[in-house]
Design a protein around this motif. Structure first.
Motif, PDB file in Angstrom:
ATOM      1  N   CYS A 101       0.866  -1.182   0.000  1.00  0.00           N
ATOM      2  CA  CYS A 101       0.000   0.000   0.000  1.00  0.00           C
ATOM      3  C   CYS A 101       0.902   1.232   0.000  1.00  0.00           C
ATOM      4  CB  CYS A 101      -0.895  -0.028   1.247  1.00  0.00           C
ATOM      5  SG  CYS A 101      -1.928   1.429   1.404  1.00  0.00           S
ATOM      6  N   ARG A 125       3.623  -1.321  -7.472  1.00  0.00           N
ATOM      7  CA  ARG A 125       2.857  -0.220  -6.902  1.00  0.00           C
ATOM      8  C   ARG A 125       3.396   0.108  -5.510  1.00  0.00           C
ATOM      9  NH1 ARG A 125      -2.399   0.403  -4.525  1.00  0.00           N
ATOM     10  NH2 ARG A 125      -1.052   1.379  -2.966  1.00  0.00           N
ATOM     11  N   LYS A 130       0.340   9.231   0.819  1.00  0.00           N
ATOM     12  CA  LYS A 130      -0.816   8.412   1.169  1.00  0.00           C
ATOM     13  C   LYS A 130      -2.001   9.257   1.626  1.00  0.00           C
ATOM     14  CE  LYS A 130      -1.136   4.836   0.913  1.00  0.00           C
ATOM     15  NZ  LYS A 130      -1.476   4.114  -0.348  1.00  0.00           N
ATOM     16  N   HIS A 271      -8.648  -2.851  -2.390  1.00  0.00           N
ATOM     17  CA  HIS A 271      -9.409  -1.805  -1.695  1.00  0.00           C
ATOM     18  C   HIS A 271     -10.899  -2.098  -1.726  1.00  0.00           C
ATOM     19  CE1 HIS A 271      -5.513   0.146  -2.122  1.00  0.00           C
ATOM     20  NE2 HIS A 271      -5.845   0.779  -1.013  1.00  0.00           N
ATOM     21  N   GLU A 297      -2.554  -5.221  -3.613  1.00  0.00           N
ATOM     22  CA  GLU A 297      -1.634  -4.894  -2.517  1.00  0.00           C
ATOM     23  C   GLU A 297      -1.006  -6.180  -1.980  1.00  0.00           C
ATOM     24  OE1 GLU A 297      -3.072  -0.481  -1.197  1.00  0.00           O
ATOM     25  OE2 GLU A 297      -3.476  -2.107   0.225  1.00  0.00           O
ATOM     26  N   ASP A 308      -3.201  -0.443   5.486  1.00  0.00           N
ATOM     27  CA  ASP A 308      -3.989  -1.478   4.802  1.00  0.00           C
ATOM     28  C   ASP A 308      -3.448  -2.903   5.000  1.00  0.00           C
ATOM     29  OD1 ASP A 308      -5.741   0.447   3.995  1.00  0.00           O
ATOM     30  OD2 ASP A 308      -5.052   0.543   1.917  1.00  0.00           O
ATOM     31  N   GLN A 311      -5.650  -6.165   4.123  1.00  0.00           N
ATOM     32  CA  GLN A 311      -5.971  -6.565   2.740  1.00  0.00           C
ATOM     33  C   GLN A 311      -4.754  -6.999   1.936  1.00  0.00           C
ATOM     34  OE1 GLN A 311      -7.807  -2.791   2.002  1.00  0.00           O
ATOM     35  NE2 GLN A 311      -6.251  -2.097   0.569  1.00  0.00           N
TER      36      GLN A 311
HETATM   37 MN    MN Z   1      -3.968   0.933   0.246  1.00  0.00          MN
END
Ligand code: MN
Ligand code: PEP
Length: 358
Positions: A101, A125, A130, A271, A297, A308, A311
């Motif tokens: 993330c 990524r 953020k 997400h 992610e 995050d 996830q």
């Molecule tokens: Mn994220």
């Protein structure tokens, strides 16, 4: 009524359009919008529209409908493909973008980048800036994070996708990144959209959590109107009454966008799900639905992720998703057997071009 002039319209053509609208009894204002001249009329009529639409130099006339043109199939029928490093987004197969993330430090970023690459990722990524709900949460490492992403690219060869949140950071992010991400919360930041429209790097435009598909198209139009024709849509889940997931993945946005637009569409199952164990099924659904890519992610130690964490999938889970996605790609590309066992002439649904939009 809005009259969008083509980029190649001459001054004489513009003056003729202005004169025509004026002669029909409507007021006229001429404005510059990005690279385009726009003629705005006080009101308009169907007769006026018909008359103006036929004039040289007119690209499109809008009379009340959503003012998106360059993002739509009306402007371009064939799918747009976007080259990022060795990867073609919008070509055959589902492009895989993976990474944390947030950029948390160089060592962990490089470790994740190598693991993601080994699992089949084609791009990395990671957010250096953020968007966080609380101002007290970890908000990214800024320029230092961008430098870490550039170093991870140097070590792995993976192109970088990273978010830009502020017009003041566009130059720095453009210098370091291969793809500029506009986050969900920035889809309506029109100043930022116009600014990335001035760059010549591909833009990954995420759907706002309360935005319609039409609104996503007009946000893309801001970037395209600035002269940057490389926009990739990203469906990342919308807010609904359902609380079992972080957001509700609107899988129908994929065919809707593919029908309305020539631009590639990718899906962010992370997400949408908000939970690692739902990422794989949503990723498979997206691939089966014809998404051009997935952004997932991924973390080598999810429990240590600074944002995050719930996830983030492990690299081995990413590898399993990539295997499934490649099997789905192959199944969709394979000829469809007819009732006699012979391959059908009909191409698989996901590769059929939608009908032009009326
Ligand atoms: Mn994220
Ligand atoms: C992200 O990609 O890390 C992110 C913040 O996503 P979104 O803008 O979709 O919430």
């Amino acid at each position: 009524m809005l009259v969008l002039l083509s980029k190649s319209a001459t001054d004489a053509e513009r003056d003729r359009i202005v004169q025509t609208v004026h002669d029909l009894g409507f007021s006229v204002q001429v404005r510059q919008a990005g690279e385009h001249t726009v003629i705005e009329t006080g009101a308009g009529s169907e007769a006026c529209r018909c008359e103006v639409e036929r004039l040289a130099g007119v690209e499109r006339v809008f009379a009340g409908e959503t003012a998106a043109h360059y993002a739509t199939r009306d402007h371009r029928q064939e799918p747009t493909q976007i080259q990022v490093g060795d990867t073609l987004i919008g070509g055959a197969g589902t492009c895989i973008i993976a990474g944390p993330c947030a950029v948390e430090g160089l060592d962990v970023l490089v470790e994740i980048a190598h693991a993601a690459k080994a699992a089949g990722a084609q791009m990395l990524r990671g957010g250096a800036y953020k968007p966080r709900t609380s101002p007290y949460a970890f908000r990214g490492l800024g320029v230092e994070g961008l430098e870490m992403l550039a170093e991870a690219r140097r070590q792995t060869g993976l192109p970088i996708v990273t978010e830009v949140m502020d017009t003041r950071d566009v130059d720095a992010v453009e210098r370091h990144a291969d793809v500029l991400q506009i986050g969900s919360r920035s889809m309506d930041n029109f100043a930022l959209l116009a600014e990335v429209g001035r760059t010549r790097k591909p833009v990954l435009l995420k759907r706002g959590m309360s935005a319609t598909v039409e609104e996503l198209l007009t946000s893309a139009e801001y970037v395209l109107a600035g002269g940057n024709d490389q926009v990739i849509f990203c469906e990342r889940g919308i807010r609904t009454f359902e609380r079992g997931t972080r957001n509700t993945l609107d899988i129908s946005a994929v065919p809707m966008l593919r029908e309305r637009s020539h631009l590639p569409v990718i899906v962010d199952p992370s997400h949408a799900a908000g939970r690692a164990r739902f990422v794989a099924p949503l990723a498979r659904a997206a691939a089966a639905c014809g998404a051009d890519g997935l952004i997932i992610e991924t973390h080598v130690r999810p429990a240590e992720a600074r944002s995050d964490a719930a996830q983030a999938v492990l690299p081995e889970e990413l590898a399993s998703i990539v295997r499934d996605v490649r099997a789905i790609n192959a199944a969709l590309a394979a000829p469809v057997a007819g009732s006699d066992g012979a391959p059908s002439a009909e191409p698989p649904a996901a590769s059929r071009q939608p009908e032009p939009v009326a």
